[in-house]
Design a protein around this motif. Sequence first.
Motif, PDB file in Angstrom:
ATOM      1  N   TYR A  47      13.211   6.057   8.373  1.00 44.96           N
ATOM      2  CA  TYR A  47      13.697   5.020   9.306  1.00 44.96           C
ATOM      3  C   TYR A  47      12.523   4.200   9.826  1.00 44.96           C
ATOM      4  O   TYR A  47      11.481   4.727  10.193  1.00 44.96           O
ATOM      5  N   MET A  48      12.709   2.872   9.817  1.00 43.40           N
ATOM      6  CA  MET A  48      11.670   1.954  10.274  1.00 43.40           C
ATOM      7  C   MET A  48      11.937   1.542  11.718  1.00 43.40           C
ATOM      8  O   MET A  48      12.869   0.786  12.001  1.00 43.40           O
TER       9      MET A  48
ATOM     10  N   ALA B 184       5.961   2.327  -9.318  1.00 46.40           N
ATOM     11  CA  ALA B 184       5.067   1.597  -8.412  1.00 46.40           C
ATOM     12  C   ALA B 184       5.874   1.079  -7.229  1.00 46.40           C
ATOM     13  O   ALA B 184       6.972   0.536  -7.391  1.00 46.40           O
ATOM     14  N   LEU B 185       5.336   1.224  -6.029  1.00 45.52           N
ATOM     15  CA  LEU B 185       6.051   0.748  -4.849  1.00 45.52           C
ATOM     16  C   LEU B 185       6.214  -0.766  -4.858  1.00 45.52           C
ATOM     17  O   LEU B 185       7.125  -1.298  -4.217  1.00 45.52           O
ATOM     18  N   ASN B 186       5.331  -1.458  -5.571  1.00 44.72           N
ATOM     19  CA  ASN B 186       5.490  -2.918  -5.684  1.00 44.72           C
ATOM     20  C   ASN B 186       6.291  -3.296  -6.927  1.00 44.72           C
ATOM     21  O   ASN B 186       6.407  -4.487  -7.264  1.00 44.72           O
ATOM     22  N   PHE B 187       6.832  -2.278  -7.634  1.00 45.48           N
ATOM     23  CA  PHE B 187       7.663  -2.456  -8.832  1.00 45.48           C
ATOM     24  C   PHE B 187       6.934  -3.187  -9.957  1.00 45.48           C
ATOM     25  O   PHE B 187       7.547  -3.809 -10.808  1.00 45.48           O
TER      26      PHE B 187
ATOM     27  N   ALA C 192       3.930  -2.381   1.010  1.00 43.02           N
ATOM     28  CA  ALA C 192       4.678  -2.093  -0.214  1.00 43.02           C
ATOM     29  C   ALA C 192       5.733  -1.021   0.043  1.00 43.02           C
ATOM     30  O   ALA C 192       6.869  -1.107  -0.455  1.00 43.02           O
ATOM     31  N   TYR C 193       5.378  -0.007   0.829  1.00 42.60           N
ATOM     32  CA  TYR C 193       6.324   1.059   1.183  1.00 42.60           C
ATOM     33  C   TYR C 193       7.515   0.486   1.946  1.00 42.60           C
ATOM     34  O   TYR C 193       8.682   0.766   1.630  1.00 42.60           O
ATOM     35  N   GLN C 194       7.220  -0.346   2.918  1.00 42.82           N
ATOM     36  CA  GLN C 194       8.287  -0.928   3.738  1.00 42.82           C
ATOM     37  C   GLN C 194       9.179  -1.861   2.915  1.00 42.82           C
ATOM     38  O   GLN C 194      10.405  -1.865   3.066  1.00 42.82           O
TER      39      GLN C 194
END
Length: 548
Positions: A325-326, A374-377, A393-395
């Motif tokens: 959760y952000m 990759a978190l940035n795809f 990138a995570y968010q």
Amino acid sequence: MAFSYGQRAGIGGGPPVSKVELSVSCEHLMNKDTTSKSDPICVLLMQEGDRWFEFGRTEHVINTVDPSFSTKFELDYYFEEVQKLKFEVYDVDNATSTLDDDDFLGTLECTLGTIVSHGTYKKPLVLKAGKPAGKGEIKIVAMEMTDHHVVDINFRAHKLDKMDTFSKSDPFLEIHKQSLDGTWQLVHRTEVVKNNLSPTWKDFTLTVQSVCNGDYEKQLKLICYDWDSDGSHDLIGEATTTLRHMVDENQGGRRQVEFHCINPKKAKKKSSYKDSGIMFLTKCILRKEYSFLDYVFGGCQINFTVGVDFTGSNGNPADPASLHYMNPGQPNQYQLAIRSVGSVVQDYDTDKMFPALGFGAKIPPEFKVSHEFALNFNPQNPYCTGIDGILTAYQNALPQIQLYGPTNASPIINHVARFAAQAAQQPGASAYYVLLLLTDGVLTDMDATREAIVRASHLPMSIIIVGIGGADFADMEILDGDDGVLKSPRGEPVLRDIVQFVPFRQFQNKAPAALARSVLQELPSQVVQYFKKRGLTPNTPNPAQGPA
């Protein structure tokens, strides 16, 4: 002259990795004097909590805008901490110790980790408003002060006195060093050789620091005893020497050095007394044990990769109870762990570009489950700029993926291991890899993960696993290896202990840096251990440029 930061235990309780000396010089300082050039002084401040305190200051140099300060700063260096420093340069206009009434010539704020990772660190000075301080520059050169030399030693003896009635003596040897108050402190005790008047003791290795505190002329005493089972050991004899004498006379093991074994009581009683035998120093070879900073100064890069668990057990990211959760006002545990560990390790990576990977989610465009994305795809370029880039990138990834499962960590471990294997093929000690793996539960592929860790233990690589949330992580402790040697399912043991596991909840109510101190404290020794096993010495930097 040097200002020395007194020894302290680290905030996490650990000793410093080393002690470093910082030398400071400046060029092209602003000239604030009308009839002559500036008279600069440099002040070093350190941050402790939210407070800056003055650590020390150099002498002030008369009439120059290009000063080289002779006063050095000696600091305890903790790899696992972000040690924030601030250098402030002033033009001294009067004899008072306060600097409020002197002209400010510029400042530089950085970390000790940044300085040591460069060896020679040169940056423009800025004014307190952030504007350039003219063309002024500051150069800081770091040098390790701790003596990492060791000495390999072997003794034997010949015709020692017989101290027992019904058998020969059972001799052992002790080395003592003299303290400042004149008392003698035990340094080393050999094993006992039973029933032998001409024993040869086993080789042993001691640090120069433990033998003589770095003072090669410090008095040492060699004491030979006859062992008794009740602890009332009988003195056979003793001799005095120095480490300098032992090393020089032994000539790298080519020459035996004789010491007459003298018993003071027997010497007083008999004028004809000669000795109670001879002790022979057969080996006393001084050599350098390379330190973590030796490898860093040689240009070794610490490459940092993050792996994030996106399995369904984390909970829907839109739910405030989710581990993903952000909350704009309160970072979640994943964010806190990345910031805590990454803020330390980033100082040792020149380009500050870090791969950020995820596992356990269905990802676009086909929404198939992936355990290595990759978190940035962008699988061709998974790199993020700095720790802030990883967090961004995570968010950004969270709204685009579907949390799924299972919790398979081995693909990401193997991913990083492929790069570490490539580095292992390169000449020299140029790179080491650190994987920060964040997971909310026990791994589903435990056997495959154990296999991956055993293979990775042969590579320039360490793994930090942080358990996120309140799950029972008892089964994860076996990966750490602290309670026994981790083995693969095939029974092969790890070559080195490369895994550190901690549950984040242990640090939830502590300062953000506490996690990094706990999980990174062993990393310098893991780096040294790997290169030592490979027989790799530090690269030699270009003296004009400093380390890469």
